[in-house]
Motif scaffolding. Structure first.
Motif, short mmCIF file in Angstrom:
data_model
loop_
_atom_site.label_atom_id
_atom_site.label_comp_id
_atom_site.label_asym_id
_atom_site.label_seq_id
_atom_site.Cartn_x
_atom_site.Cartn_y
_atom_site.Cartn_z
N ALA A 101 -7.66 13.38 -60.30
CA ALA A 101 -6.78 14.47 -60.17
C ALA A 101 -6.60 15.85 -59.42
CB ALA A 101 -6.45 15.43 -61.88
N ARG A 102 -8.09 15.95 -58.74
CA ARG A 102 -7.27 16.84 -57.52
C ARG A 102 -7.23 16.54 -56.41
NH1 ARG A 102 -12.28 19.92 -56.97
NH2 ARG A 102 -11.66 20.49 -54.80
N ALA A 103 -7.40 14.78 -56.08
CA ALA A 103 -6.62 14.90 -54.59
C ALA A 103 -5.30 14.87 -55.31
CB ALA A 103 -6.88 12.55 -55.09
N LEU A 104 -4.54 14.18 -56.19
CA LEU A 104 -3.43 14.29 -57.37
C LEU A 104 -2.57 15.51 -57.08
CD1 LEU A 104 -3.76 11.66 -59.85
CD2 LEU A 104 -2.13 11.51 -57.62
N ALA A 105 -3.31 16.50 -56.99
CA ALA A 105 -2.74 17.80 -56.67
C ALA A 105 -2.64 18.25 -55.51
CB ALA A 105 -3.48 18.47 -57.59
N CYS B 290 -6.82 22.06 -59.41
CA CYS B 290 -5.66 21.44 -58.77
C CYS B 290 -4.48 22.40 -59.68
CB CYS B 290 -5.91 20.67 -60.04
SG CYS B 290 -7.22 19.15 -60.09
N TYR B 291 -4.57 23.30 -60.72
CA TYR B 291 -3.36 23.81 -60.08
C TYR B 291 -3.30 25.34 -59.98
CZ TYR B 291 -2.41 21.79 -65.26
OH TYR B 291 -2.82 20.89 -66.20
N SER B 292 -3.90 25.58 -58.46
CA SER B 292 -4.31 26.64 -57.78
C SER B 292 -3.21 25.70 -55.97
CB SER B 292 -5.41 26.80 -57.19
OG SER B 292 -5.34 27.35 -55.59
N ASP B 293 -3.73 24.23 -56.38
CA ASP B 293 -3.33 23.50 -55.42
C ASP B 293 -1.76 23.22 -55.55
OD1 ASP B 293 -5.21 23.45 -53.24
OD2 ASP B 293 -5.73 21.28 -54.72
N LEU B 294 -1.14 23.69 -56.94
CA LEU B 294 0.33 23.58 -56.99
C LEU B 294 0.84 24.67 -57.69
CD1 LEU B 294 -0.06 20.53 -60.04
CD2 LEU B 294 0.43 19.77 -58.09
N LYS B 295 0.15 25.42 -57.27
CA LYS B 295 0.34 26.95 -57.11
C LYS B 295 1.67 27.27 -58.56
CE LYS B 295 2.04 26.33 -52.42
NZ LYS B 295 0.55 26.63 -52.59
N VAL C 247 -8.07 34.12 -56.30
CA VAL C 247 -6.49 33.80 -55.50
C VAL C 247 -5.98 33.67 -55.97
CG1 VAL C 247 -5.66 31.64 -54.36
CG2 VAL C 247 -8.22 32.76 -53.32
N ALA C 248 -6.01 33.10 -58.27
CA ALA C 248 -5.16 32.80 -58.46
C ALA C 248 -5.09 34.22 -59.07
CB ALA C 248 -5.88 32.27 -60.36
N GLU C 249 -5.59 35.77 -58.98
CA GLU C 249 -4.85 37.10 -59.55
C GLU C 249 -4.21 37.60 -58.62
OE1 GLU C 249 -6.18 38.71 -61.77
OE2 GLU C 249 -7.14 37.60 -63.17
N LEU C 250 -4.58 37.29 -57.12
CA LEU C 250 -3.25 37.95 -56.59
C LEU C 250 -2.44 37.54 -56.14
CD1 LEU C 250 -3.75 39.07 -53.77
CD2 LEU C 250 -4.28 37.51 -52.66
N GLU C 251 -2.24 35.81 -56.43
CA GLU C 251 -0.84 35.49 -56.93
C GLU C 251 -0.04 35.11 -57.93
OE1 GLU C 251 -1.54 31.14 -56.23
OE2 GLU C 251 -1.44 31.50 -54.56
N SER C 252 -0.78 35.84 -59.10
CA SER C 252 -0.34 36.81 -59.70
C SER C 252 0.36 38.09 -59.45
CB SER C 252 -0.82 36.41 -60.89
OG SER C 252 -1.87 35.51 -61.51
N GLY C 253 0.05 38.94 -58.64
CA GLY C 253 0.10 40.21 -57.89
C GLY C 253 -0.69 40.69 -58.74
#
Length: 469
Positions: free
Chosen positions: A315-319, A366-371, A404-410
């Motif tokens: 999954a890590r690689a696929l992301a 994974c979801y971080s890579d997928l934004k 990073v997730a908090e930052l991308e969520s504003g």
């Protein structure tokens, strides 16, 4: 400084033309690679012209750095003989072979072990051949075709100087204990901690003499298994400290030793480690192949928990390859296999770190890579629910992903607050990988550099980023 001229080096000139690297470009690449290894080099286009037209040979590790620079551009290993510099030591091919015969496998592994006993010297610095994912092609193919040797019995007429005579289970037990101890220290303090750095020394002084001794097939399998675990650990620690070239060599030898041990799940674990390295280095498609190779060979062999981990690495690689659907399927499979696992399944000791919090942490990445920051926050909350002193590095990595997730969520304030916790944890361990994660977070925060909280975090992280690798 260079050695005396010996005539034009046509091989070097030819491969530079093939790679499309100018004299100035090669000089710049060599200087940069040297800087990464703590060396101050000042080569320029004139230096390269002398290497090519006059055949001058640069001293020290420069020939290996030249090979590394060209390898990186061509995307494959470039041995010194291909660039006309084969008379320098040590040969960059050491550790890259995957011999068919067990006796040759022992020679290949012990040759690698002899080169080094601690970070900062030996293979960690002198063997500067660049990481090339293509170097994994032959080892993986040979392992897939035949993942177990028929016999590993070894009889010697007399003990090799400095080696063992007859190897017994008690000798192997000491290596197993060393591997277990090293795993604990690595998780808690990072691959650069001095206790973790004793693994290469253990391989050189303890494992190598045993491999060169006499043993039955039964003892030999156990010996190869324990040595494969230690060798994979050496590779993982090198990977964590940013020594990708050394990590690749250790991984290849670990896979060969796992084959001699007839331990297919362990071989799959080495492939999973290769996959994570390839993905981290930007070769996501190859990372997918490596993870799927581990899965295919282990169907009906590995425990449910082991299969779950292999799917998680997939999954890590696929992301990273931006395959959201494939990543989702792999994560679902990882969760399904983990739910099927039971305490009495006989999971291997090297998988003791793996539980749902690790699955949640990697799912968040994974979801971080997928934004998809919403998914990142959901899984990160579970991953950070019960932090322990046993896995300090993992906790630090998870905190950065959460920031990073908090930052991308504003949520700038929340991102900085979590980031400060991450920097504090990163400062307690020796892990180039964790530092890279922190550096990436600060890069993302750069547009907000005038904010007082961001400035404070940058100051907090300064000593960490300034520390030598």
């Amino acid at each position: 400084m260079s050695r005396e001229p010996r005539g034009p080096n046509e091989k070097l000139g030819t491969i530079l033309a093939l790679a499309g690297i100018s004299n100035a470009g090669l000089a710049r690449r060599v200087n940069d690679l040297g800087s990464q290894r703590g060396l101050t080099l000042r080569y320029d286009k004139t230096s390269v012209a002398r290497w090519v037209t006059k055949g001058m040979v640069p001293q020290g590790s420069a020939p290996h750095l030249i090979a590394a620079a060209i390898s990186s551009k061509l995307g494959r290993p470039v041995p010194l003989h291909e660039i006309g510099l084969a008379d320098t030591d040590p040969a960059p091919e050491v550790g890259l072979a995957f011999p068919r015969k067990v006796a040759h496998a022992v020679e290949s592994a012990t040759e690698l072990y002899r080169l080094d006993s601690s970070p900062g010297k030996g293979i960690w610095q002198s063997l500067a051949g660049s990481f090339a994912v293509s170097a994994y092609a032959t080892p993986v193919s040979r392992w897939l075709i035949r993942p177990a040797d028929a016999t590993v019995t070894r009889e010697t007429e007399r003990p090799r100087e400095g080696g063992w005579g007859r190897v017994g289970h008690s000798d192997v037990s000491k290596l197993q204990e060393a591997a277990e101890e090293a795993r604990r220290w690595d998780s808690k303090y990072g691959g650069g901690d001095w206790r973790s750095s004793m693994v290469p020394e253990c391989l050189r002084t303890d494992a190598a003499p045993l491999l060169l001794g006499s043993y039955s097939d039964e003892v030999g399998r156990s010996l190869f298994r324990a040595t494969a675990e230690l060798t994979r650990l050496a590779g993982w620690m090198a990977f964590d400290t940013g020594q990708q070239e050394a990590a690749q060599r250790y991984y290849i030898q670990a896979l060969r030793l796992a084959k001699a041990a007839a331990d297919v799940p362990l071989g799959g674990y080495v492939l999973a480690s290769m996959s994570l390295q390839a993905t981290y280095r930007g070769f996501a498609e190859e990372g997918v192949d490596l993870a799927q190779a581990a899965l295919e060979r282990n169907r009906s062999l590995a425990t449910a928990r082991t299969m779950s981990f292999f799917h998680l690495v997939e999954a890590r690689a696929l992301a990273k390859a931006n395959d959201a659907a494939g990543c989702g399927s792999a994560l679902s499979a990882a969760e399904g296999w983990l739910e099927r696992s039971r305490p009495g399944d006989g999971d291997p000791s090297w998988l003791s770190f793996y539980a749902y919090d690790r699955l949640a942490a990697d799912a968040a990445e994974c979801y971080s890579d997928l934004k998809l920051p919403g998914q990142v926050r959901r899984f990160t909350e579970r991953a950070l629910k019960e932090p322990t002193e046993e896995f300090v590095r993992s906790h630090g990595l998870r905190l950065v992903v959460a920031a990073v997730a908090e930052l991308e969520s504003g949520n700038l304030d929340a991102a900085v607050a979590v980031g400060a916790r991450a920097v504090e944890v990163a400062g307690r361990i020796s892990s180039a990988r964790t530092t890279d994660y922190v550096r990436d977070l600060l890069h993302r925060l750069a547009p907000y550099g005038n904010e007082p909280l961001v400035k404070e975090l940058q100051e907090q992280a300064r000593p960490l980023l300034a520390a030598p690798a």
